[in-house]
Scaffold this motif. Structure first.
Motif, PDB file in Angstrom:
ATOM      1  N   SER A 121    -106.384 -13.889   9.014  1.00  0.00           N
ATOM      2  CA  SER A 121    -106.880 -12.544   8.740  1.00  0.00           C
ATOM      3  C   SER A 121    -106.556 -11.564   9.866  1.00  0.00           C
ATOM      4  CB  SER A 121    -108.397 -12.591   8.501  1.00  0.00           C
ATOM      5  OG  SER A 121    -109.041 -13.097   9.651  1.00  0.00           O
ATOM      6  N   LEU A 122    -106.115 -12.078  11.014  1.00  0.00           N
ATOM      7  CA  LEU A 122    -105.803 -11.185  12.125  1.00  0.00           C
ATOM      8  C   LEU A 122    -104.390 -10.619  11.997  1.00  0.00           C
ATOM      9  CD1 LEU A 122    -107.204 -12.991  15.279  1.00  0.00           C
ATOM     10  CD2 LEU A 122    -108.142 -11.021  14.086  1.00  0.00           C
ATOM     11  N   HIS A 123    -104.211  -9.366  12.421  1.00  0.00           N
ATOM     12  CA  HIS A 123    -102.892  -8.755  12.392  1.00  0.00           C
ATOM     13  C   HIS A 123    -102.455  -8.294  13.767  1.00  0.00           C
ATOM     14  CE1 HIS A 123    -102.129  -8.534   8.011  1.00  0.00           C
ATOM     15  NE2 HIS A 123    -103.433  -8.730   7.993  1.00  0.00           N
ATOM     16  N   GLU A 124    -103.400  -8.322  14.701  1.00  0.00           N
ATOM     17  CA  GLU A 124    -103.098  -7.751  16.000  1.00  0.00           C
ATOM     18  C   GLU A 124    -103.909  -8.447  17.081  1.00  0.00           C
ATOM     19  OE1 GLU A 124    -103.361  -3.473  15.975  1.00  0.00           O
ATOM     20  OE2 GLU A 124    -103.874  -3.459  18.098  1.00  0.00           O
ATOM     21  N   MET A 125    -103.333  -8.599  18.247  1.00  0.00           N
ATOM     22  CA  MET A 125    -104.054  -9.176  19.373  1.00  0.00           C
ATOM     23  C   MET A 125    -103.537  -8.547  20.649  1.00  0.00           C
ATOM     24  SD  MET A 125    -104.830 -13.204  19.425  1.00  0.00           S
ATOM     25  CE  MET A 125    -105.088 -13.836  17.806  1.00  0.00           C
ATOM     26  N   SER A 126    -104.375  -8.582  21.691  1.00  0.00           N
ATOM     27  CA  SER A 126    -103.925  -8.034  22.973  1.00  0.00           C
ATOM     28  C   SER A 126    -103.381  -9.152  23.838  1.00  0.00           C
ATOM     29  CB  SER A 126    -105.091  -7.350  23.687  1.00  0.00           C
ATOM     30  OG  SER A 126    -106.005  -8.333  24.130  1.00  0.00           O
ATOM     31  N   VAL A 127    -102.591  -8.777  24.829  1.00  0.00           N
ATOM     32  CA  VAL A 127    -102.038  -9.767  25.759  1.00  0.00           C
ATOM     33  C   VAL A 127    -103.175 -10.542  26.423  1.00  0.00           C
ATOM     34  CG1 VAL A 127    -100.789 -10.026  27.939  1.00  0.00           C
ATOM     35  CG2 VAL A 127     -99.871  -8.552  26.162  1.00  0.00           C
ATOM     36  N   ASP A 128    -104.270  -9.844  26.746  1.00  0.00           N
ATOM     37  CA  ASP A 128    -105.402 -10.513  27.396  1.00  0.00           C
ATOM     38  C   ASP A 128    -105.986 -11.600  26.497  1.00  0.00           C
ATOM     39  OD1 ASP A 128    -106.145  -8.254  29.726  1.00  0.00           O
ATOM     40  OD2 ASP A 128    -105.225  -7.463  27.895  1.00  0.00           O
ATOM     41  N   GLN A 129    -106.163 -11.275  25.202  1.00  0.00           N
ATOM     42  CA  GLN A 129    -106.682 -12.285  24.260  1.00  0.00           C
ATOM     43  C   GLN A 129    -105.720 -13.461  24.141  1.00  0.00           C
ATOM     44  OE1 GLN A 129    -107.151  -9.602  20.874  1.00  0.00           O
ATOM     45  NE2 GLN A 129    -109.301 -10.218  20.713  1.00  0.00           N
ATOM     46  N   LEU A 130    -104.438 -13.160  24.056  1.00  0.00           N
ATOM     47  CA  LEU A 130    -103.439 -14.218  23.922  1.00  0.00           C
ATOM     48  C   LEU A 130    -103.453 -15.144  25.140  1.00  0.00           C
ATOM     49  CD1 LEU A 130    -100.458 -12.209  22.431  1.00  0.00           C
ATOM     50  CD2 LEU A 130    -101.835 -13.930  21.269  1.00  0.00           C
ATOM     51  N   SER A 131    -103.607 -14.535  26.314  1.00  0.00           N
ATOM     52  CA  SER A 131    -103.658 -15.333  27.532  1.00  0.00           C
ATOM     53  C   SER A 131    -104.839 -16.301  27.492  1.00  0.00           C
ATOM     54  CB  SER A 131    -103.768 -14.420  28.751  1.00  0.00           C
ATOM     55  OG  SER A 131    -104.031 -15.179  29.900  1.00  0.00           O
ATOM     56  N   GLU A 132    -106.002 -15.782  27.042  1.00  0.00           N
ATOM     57  CA  GLU A 132    -107.194 -16.632  26.926  1.00  0.00           C
ATOM     58  C   GLU A 132    -106.927 -17.797  25.969  1.00  0.00           C
ATOM     59  OE1 GLU A 132    -110.154 -16.758  28.310  1.00  0.00           O
ATOM     60  OE2 GLU A 132    -109.861 -15.020  29.624  1.00  0.00           O
ATOM     61  N   ILE A 133    -106.300 -17.506  24.846  1.00  0.00           N
ATOM     62  CA  ILE A 133    -106.038 -18.541  23.844  1.00  0.00           C
ATOM     63  C   ILE A 133    -105.059 -19.572  24.365  1.00  0.00           C
ATOM     64  CG2 ILE A 133    -104.908 -18.975  21.618  1.00  0.00           C
ATOM     65  CD1 ILE A 133    -106.146 -16.367  20.602  1.00  0.00           C
ATOM     66  N   PHE A 134    -103.956 -19.110  24.931  1.00  0.00           N
ATOM     67  CA  PHE A 134    -102.916 -20.064  25.338  1.00  0.00           C
ATOM     68  C   PHE A 134    -103.273 -20.848  26.597  1.00  0.00           C
ATOM     69  CE2 PHE A 134    -100.481 -17.934  22.150  1.00  0.00           C
ATOM     70  CZ  PHE A 134     -99.617 -18.919  21.693  1.00  0.00           C
ATOM     71  N   SER A 135    -104.220 -20.308  27.403  1.00  0.00           N
ATOM     72  CA  SER A 135    -104.612 -21.072  28.586  1.00  0.00           C
ATOM     73  C   SER A 135    -105.860 -21.914  28.299  1.00  0.00           C
ATOM     74  CB  SER A 135    -104.851 -20.144  29.772  1.00  0.00           C
ATOM     75  OG  SER A 135    -105.902 -19.255  29.486  1.00  0.00           O
ATOM     76  N   GLY A 136    -106.364 -21.841  27.088  1.00  0.00           N
ATOM     77  CA  GLY A 136    -107.464 -22.717  26.697  1.00  0.00           C
ATOM     78  C   GLY A 136    -108.856 -22.161  26.962  1.00  0.00           C
ATOM     79  N   GLY A 137    -108.952 -20.894  27.372  1.00  0.00           N
ATOM     80  CA  GLY A 137    -110.260 -20.288  27.611  1.00  0.00           C
ATOM     81  C   GLY A 137    -110.991 -20.017  26.303  1.00  0.00           C
ATOM     82  N   VAL A 138    -110.253 -19.580  25.293  1.00  0.00           N
ATOM     83  CA  VAL A 138    -110.809 -19.342  23.958  1.00  0.00           C
ATOM     84  C   VAL A 138    -110.229 -20.412  23.041  1.00  0.00           C
ATOM     85  CG1 VAL A 138    -110.671 -17.800  21.968  1.00  0.00           C
ATOM     86  CG2 VAL A 138    -111.163 -16.871  24.230  1.00  0.00           C
ATOM     87  N   THR A 139    -111.114 -21.163  22.343  1.00  0.00           N
ATOM     88  CA  THR A 139    -110.601 -22.271  21.540  1.00  0.00           C
ATOM     89  C   THR A 139    -110.957 -22.156  20.063  1.00  0.00           C
ATOM     90  OG1 THR A 139    -112.558 -23.563  22.040  1.00  0.00           O
ATOM     91  CG2 THR A 139    -110.641 -23.918  23.450  1.00  0.00           C
ATOM     92  N   ASN A 140    -111.765 -21.132  19.716  1.00  0.00           N
ATOM     93  CA  ASN A 140    -112.155 -21.003  18.311  1.00  0.00           C
ATOM     94  C   ASN A 140    -111.776 -19.631  17.789  1.00  0.00           C
ATOM     95  OD1 ASN A 140    -113.943 -20.659  15.859  1.00  0.00           O
ATOM     96  ND2 ASN A 140    -114.476 -22.748  16.496  1.00  0.00           N
ATOM     97  N   TRP A 141    -111.274 -19.618  16.545  1.00  0.00           N
ATOM     98  CA  TRP A 141    -110.853 -18.341  15.964  1.00  0.00           C
ATOM     99  C   TRP A 141    -112.006 -17.350  15.897  1.00  0.00           C
ATOM    100  CZ3 TRP A 141    -106.165 -16.610  15.730  1.00  0.00           C
ATOM    101  CH2 TRP A 141    -105.083 -17.504  15.623  1.00  0.00           C
ATOM    102  N   GLY A 142    -113.233 -17.858  15.762  1.00  0.00           N
ATOM    103  CA  GLY A 142    -114.395 -16.979  15.696  1.00  0.00           C
ATOM    104  C   GLY A 142    -114.517 -16.084  16.924  1.00  0.00           C
ATOM    105  N   GLU A 143    -114.090 -16.580  18.069  1.00  0.00           N
ATOM    106  CA  GLU A 143    -114.221 -15.825  19.317  1.00  0.00           C
ATOM    107  C   GLU A 143    -113.283 -14.629  19.386  1.00  0.00           C
ATOM    108  OE1 GLU A 143    -114.628 -18.460  22.972  1.00  0.00           O
ATOM    109  OE2 GLU A 143    -114.233 -19.956  21.427  1.00  0.00           O
ATOM    110  N   VAL A 144    -112.239 -14.619  18.536  1.00  0.00           N
ATOM    111  CA  VAL A 144    -111.336 -13.463  18.543  1.00  0.00           C
ATOM    112  C   VAL A 144    -111.423 -12.687  17.222  1.00  0.00           C
ATOM    113  CG1 VAL A 144    -109.680 -14.217  20.286  1.00  0.00           C
ATOM    114  CG2 VAL A 144    -109.444 -15.050  17.948  1.00  0.00           C
ATOM    115  N   GLY A 145    -112.523 -12.924  16.482  1.00  0.00           N
ATOM    116  CA  GLY A 145    -112.761 -12.111  15.299  1.00  0.00           C
ATOM    117  C   GLY A 145    -112.152 -12.632  14.020  1.00  0.00           C
ATOM    118  N   ALA A 146    -111.863 -13.925  13.965  1.00  0.00           N
ATOM    119  CA  ALA A 146    -111.374 -14.494  12.712  1.00  0.00           C
ATOM    120  C   ALA A 146    -112.205 -15.733  12.413  1.00  0.00           C
ATOM    121  CB  ALA A 146    -109.894 -14.829  12.799  1.00  0.00           C
ATOM    122  N   GLY A 147    -113.482 -15.502  12.151  1.00  0.00           N
ATOM    123  CA  GLY A 147    -114.406 -16.613  11.918  1.00  0.00           C
ATOM    124  C   GLY A 147    -114.017 -17.427  10.700  1.00  0.00           C
ATOM    125  N   GLY A 148    -114.505 -18.675  10.657  1.00  0.00           N
ATOM    126  CA  GLY A 148    -114.265 -19.521   9.497  1.00  0.00           C
ATOM    127  C   GLY A 148    -112.944 -20.243   9.530  1.00  0.00           C
TER     128      GLY A 148
END
Lengths: 288, 298
Positions: A121-148
């Motif tokens: 459901s996401l169409h856009e992300m910031s470099v900061d969010q991507l960094s969190e995801i790829f370095s393992g800080g954020v591990t669930n889609w819910g944390e970046v606004g794509a719950g479920g």
């Protein structure tokens, strides 16, 4: 027993003698091209194709990283320094001290698209969010606004890939500002751009990255907003060339002074139709 | 009466065979020397303990981290999983072929199983990646179709021909008299197989399993394609349903672009050395077991 040793000696002598035979052709000039591992596959292909038309020019290509290439150029042990970043102020000083005038040539752009499954459901992300995801800080889609969508499946290239390094520099380390960040250990590693595409197109919770030249309909490229906020920019060749798209960078060759003779011929060939066709073939963005 | 020419010819053939035999040994030694030479320099960067016990494999980070534990455990998970699947299936298949199947069936089954060994590993990789993986992930509710057990499953089918073929030979070489005595004493066919034939063929079966293990742990292409290659330490049984990174896949994926004589390069050779030692030890044990079994049989 003597026969055994004799046989062995024969085999070994053959092994030692065979390579090298007939390989040495008289080269009128040698071009040593050293530097960035991102540019390495490109440089290697350029060398091969250029040698088909100009077999008399001997070109020696090696890697070692952008810094190594710059050092070699300054030390006079390379004619061309490959670099995946612009020259640093410190390097310019060093070069001037050594009487070298580094001249910059932009030969390609390295644009990397961030891709997700089309059902995301996401169409856009910031470099900061991507960094969190790829370095393992954020591990669930819910944390970046794509719950479920559950746990994020991070798909990366293998460490041998130039794209791996480029994405790490541009995104994971936030453009080099946070060197302590690295890819999460749990990231799935794929051996090629095609393998990343195949996996992301089949895995709903996946996010990955590929060279822009590889994008296809099986996946969706996210718009990426630059660090510190701003509008999301679509992953297109035009936006990569204009520098607006944040996950892209120019690939350079540096020469000592304005190139002349064979060196100029080689660089012009790289910038020309033939050289740029190879740029495109290897998944980079051509300069024209 | 042999002529001189015939004798000379025979002499030549004998020597050639000798050279070939000696070469095999020489090559193994050369490979070992080569591995050791290129692996040793890593210990200027790290210690054996840090290398084998290190929990993070980030060879291109700054500073690099050369922890092999996730890779060793990854290989272990995939290989053990493969054995859990292939041993029961393989031994059962061998028993069936040797003891139960009628002659015509045996004559088609054994070559058919051996045909499995001729399928290139990349084909198994494709099957796992495109068909089995997504299908299993869907059934098991996994987020991604690349995980340790998928590698195990693919490897099980690759190790099976070896296990079936070698243990079938072992089972068949159990003397007929043993079976006949057992049946004459009133034992059923199943009792004879389970209590007499299989125990008598034990050493051959163990050797078969060890050879299968050697095959599974050294397999590269398939695991590279289907296990996801995430260098995480697998946790418990759930680790089988998660991506792992094996030692072989790491070498294959990283060697291509690693600059010569860098710590990363030497670390990859250290992995190679470790693999070499593991397969060497399992093969030696397999060899010893077969030999001991052979002597006991006589």
């Amino acid at each position: 027993m003597r026969a055994v040793i004799g046989g062995l000696a024969l085999v070994m002598a053959l092994a030692v003698l065979t390579p090298g035979c007939g390989r040495r052709e008289r080269a009128s000039q040698t071009i040593r091209q050293v530097g960035s591992t991102t540019v390495l596959p490109l440089a290697e292909r350029w060398r091969r194709e250029f040698n088909k038309v100009h077999p008399e020019v001997e070109i020696a290509v090696s890697g070692g990283g952008s810094g190594t290439g710059m050092k070699a150029l300054i030390a006079g042990t390379a004619e061309i320094a490959n670099s995946s970043r612009g020259i640093k102020a410190r390097e310019v000083e060093e070069a001037e001290a050594a009487g070298v005038n580094p001249v910059e040539h932009v030969l390609a752009y390295d644009g990397i698209a961030v891709i997700v499954h089309p059902s995301n459901s996401l169409h856009e992300m910031s470099v900061d969010q991507l960094s969190e995801i790829f370095s393992g800080g954020v591990t669930n889609w819910g944390e970046v606004g794509a719950g479920g969508m559950g746990e994020i499946q991070v798909v990366s290239r293998d460490s041998a890939s130039g794209t791996y390094e480029a994405f790490k520099d541009l995104v994971v380390t936030l453009g080099g500002t946070d060197k302590t960040r690295d890819y999460a250990a749990a990231a799935l590693k794929q051996a090629s751009n095609q393998a990343v595409l195949a996996l992301v197109s089949k895995t709903e919770a996946a996010i990955g990255y590929v060279g822009m030249g590889y994008l296809d309909e099986g996946v969706r490229a996210l718009k990426v907003a630059p660090m510190g906020g701003g509008e999301g920019v679509a992953a297109t060749v035009e936006k990569a060339m204009s520098g607006e798209y944040p996950v892209s960078r120019a690939l350079y060759c540096y020469t000592s002074g304005e190139p002349s003779g064979v060196l100029k011929e080689y660089l012009d060939w790289m910038k020309g139709a033939e050289g740029q066709r190879i740029v495109e073939e290897l998944g980079f963005v051509p300069v024209e | 009466m042999r002529t001189g020419a015939q004798r000379a010819w025979e002499w030549l053939i004998e020597r050639l065979i000798q050279v070939a035999g000696a070469l095999a040994v020489v090559f193994v030694l050369l490979i070992f020397v080569f591995l050791v030479r290129d692996a040793l320099p890593i210990f200027r960067e790290t210690t054996v303990g840090e290398l084998v016990g290190g929990k993070t494999w980030l060879p291109t980070a700054d500073p690099p981290k050369f922890g092999l534990l996730p890779l060793i455990l990854g290989s272990l998970y995939v290989t053990l999983g493969a054995l859990v699947i292939s041993i029961p299936l393989g031994v059962a298949c061998a028993t069936f072929i040797s003891e139960v199947a009628p002659r015509w069936m045996r004559e088609t089954l054994k070559p058919a199983v051996e045909m499995l060994a001729t399928i290139p590993s990349v084909i198994f990789g494709f099957l796992g990646l495109l068909l089995v993986g997504p299908w299993l992930a869907d059934r098991l509710g996994l987020p991604v179709g690349l995980f340790a057990a998928l590698g195990s499953l693919m490897l099980a089918f690759m190790a099976m021909p070896m296990i079936v073929s070698v243990s079938e030979d072992a089972i068949r070489s159990v003397p007929r008299a043993l079976r006949e005595n057992s049946l004459a004493l009133g034992a059923t066919r199943w009792q004879t197989i389970r209590r007499v034939v299989l125990p008598a063929a034990r050493s051959g079966i163990v050797a078969a399993v060890l050879l299968g293990l050697g095959r599974a742990i050294g397999e590269t292409m398939t695991v590279l394609m289907v296990t996801g290659n995430a260098a995480v330490i697998p946790q418990g049984l759930e680790g089988f349903l998660r991506p792992v990174r094996t030692m072989t896949a790491t070498i294959a994926a990283e060697m291509g672009e690693t600059a010569y004589h860098t710590p990363h390069y030497h670390a990859l050779f250290a992995i190679g050395l470790l693999l070499f030692i593991i397969t060497f030890v399992t093969n030696t044990i397999a060899d010893a077991v077969t030999r001991r079994g052979g002597r006991m049989g006589r």
